[in-house]
Design a protein around this motif. Structure first.
Motif, PDB file in Angstrom:
ATOM      1  N   SER A 250      -2.059  43.523   1.169  1.00 25.44           N
ATOM      2  CA  SER A 250      -2.497  42.266   0.589  1.00 25.44           C
ATOM      3  C   SER A 250      -1.367  41.241   0.702  1.00 25.44           C
TER       4      SER A 250
ATOM      5  N   ALA B 252       7.629  44.295   1.422  1.00 28.24           N
ATOM      6  CA  ALA B 252       8.166  45.243   0.450  1.00 28.24           C
ATOM      7  C   ALA B 252       8.126  46.669   0.995  1.00 28.24           C
TER       8      ALA B 252
ATOM      9  N   PRO C  20       6.229  39.898  -0.725  1.00 25.79           N
ATOM     10  CA  PRO C  20       4.858  40.261  -0.338  1.00 25.79           C
ATOM     11  C   PRO C  20       4.775  41.726   0.101  1.00 25.79           C
ATOM     12  N   GLU C  21       3.597  42.322  -0.099  1.00 26.02           N
ATOM     13  CA  GLU C  21       3.436  43.755   0.037  1.00 26.02           C
ATOM     14  C   GLU C  21       3.960  44.324   1.360  1.00 26.02           C
TER      15      GLU C  21
END
Ligand SMILES: [Zn+2]
Lengths: 189, 203
Positions: free
Chosen positions: B114, B24, B20-21
């Motif tokens: 997001s 990451a 997930p962003e």
């Protein structure tokens, strides 16, 4: 032209990308498109995209190959690996529904330019060959989790459900597989 | 010298683009300054390249190439502007909210991301402990400046903490400098004031 092309060896694709970079060679691009376009589409489908999105992302990936060909550096990654990272980044951007490309993932095109060294290029080409060999030598249960993670982009909990093995086992198999791949590749960076 | 790295499974999720962003971002911040993890990611990306060669191709639509040929003069997509030049490259284009006090000597600044994970900057004064949440999922912390210590060791700039078991011992800022970290978590239930700030921000 849009049919899956014949299998080519890695260095050949690198030469085609260089022809696109240096001469804006549309015939070379068409060859790359014929080989990689349908493969990127297949990967997008396995990663859970619907047919429309997979088609669109495959086209966007190939457009980026054309636009970024000058930044392709065979001393850093093989042609397939470079195109994989472009496809992955485009999919990540799409999933995040952002208006602009994400800079979360290392952009293979954004690295500082350095003179290309022949021995590095050779080493990277060998690495690409060795990783293919290593994948075929993995124990079946490790190969299975690697394949699910890369082909189908399953998150680890989904792999757990599908294979009916505990999450801890998924993680340890993945870890062992990655250790083994890294061991085969040695200290190449 | 970096001593603490993400686990292999986290690196694999990063390389395949499934992390997930917010998580990451934290991983990218570590990887940007860790040669060992850059090499591991390069290996995983080469695996992705091999997978692309192995996959059974699926034909594109008949006009796909012609459609691309007329788009070839399009400029590449614009890169988002640098909003935070003071932060390392993976964070420089992130949209950050304002600082929130989340306890004595601790402030938190969320970013917009997001996906299922949330995250932001955390600044804690010497001697203070970093807030942490209950363990509903993956949690990553990367030190930008200063140092902290928890049950698993000392963390200096570049080090990444990925607790694999529950830690009872909260991370404590050591040394004389404040500690600036980025954190991200899949955990939805937050404790104390950080949880309150999260609810205020609406994430
Ligand atoms: Zn590392």
């Amino acid at each position: 032209m849009n049919q899956p092309g014949p299998t080519r060896s890695g260095p050949d694709h690198a030469t085609l990308i260089e022809a696109v970079a240096l001469h804006r060679d549309r015939a070379a691009f068409a060859d790359l498109f014929g080989y990689f376009g349908p493969r990127v589409k297949a990967w997008m489908l396995r990663a859970g995209c619907n047919a429309t999105a997979a088609e669109e992302l495959a086209q966007e990936t190939m457009l980026a190959v054309w636009q970024k060909a000058r930044q392709f550096d065979p001393a850093r990654a093989g042609a397939s690996t470079w195109i994989f990272t472009i496809a992955r980044n485009l999919r990540v951007d799409t999933l995040r529904r952002e208006r602009h490309p994400s800079d979360l993932m290392p952009d293979p095109a954004a690295e500082p330019e350095a003179p290309i060294q022949a021995d590095r290029v050779l080493a990277i080409a060998q690495r690409e060959i060795r990783i293919r060999a290593a994948l075929t030598l993995l124990p079946p249960e490790q190969a299975e989790v690697i394949r699910k993670a890369f082909f189908e982009d399953k998150i680890h909990a989904e792999i757990e459900k599908e294979l009916g093995i505990p999450l801890g086992t998924v993680k340890s198999r993945l870890r062992l597989a990655i250790y083994r791949l890294r061991a085969v590749l040695g200290d190449l960076t | 010298m970096i001593h603490h790295h993400p686990t292999e499974t986290t690196l694999a999720a990063y390389a395949t683009g499934t992390l997930p962003e917010a998580l990451a971002l934290v991983a990218a911040t570590h990887i940007a300054r860790c040669a060992a993890c850059r090499q591991a990611v390069a290996t995983l990306e080469a695996t992705g390249g091999a997978v692309l060669d192995e996959v059974t191709p699926v034909a594109l639509s008949g006009e796909a190439l012609d459609r691309l040929l007329v788009r070839m003069d399009e400029p590449p997509r614009a890169v988002p502007p640098v909003l935070n030049p003071e932060l390392p490259a993976p964070l420089s284009r992130v949209s950050l909210g304002r600082w929130w006090p989340v306890g004595p000597g601790v402030r938190y600044r969320p970013w917009r991301a997001s996906g299922v994970a949330w995250g932001g900057l955390l600044l804690a004064q010497p001697g203070r402990s970093l807030p942490r949440h209950g363990h509903a999922g993956l949690e990553l912390t990367c030190v930008l400046s200063g140092r902290f210590a928890d049950g698993s060791g000392e963390f200096a700039p570049g080090d990444l903490s990925e607790p694999v078991t529950d830690h009872d011992q909260p991370p404590l800022v050591i040394g004389t400098q404040p500690c600036l970290c980025i954190i991200a978590s899949e955990g939805m239930r937050l404790r104390g004031l950080l949880g309150f700030a999260q609810r205020m921000i609406g994430r």
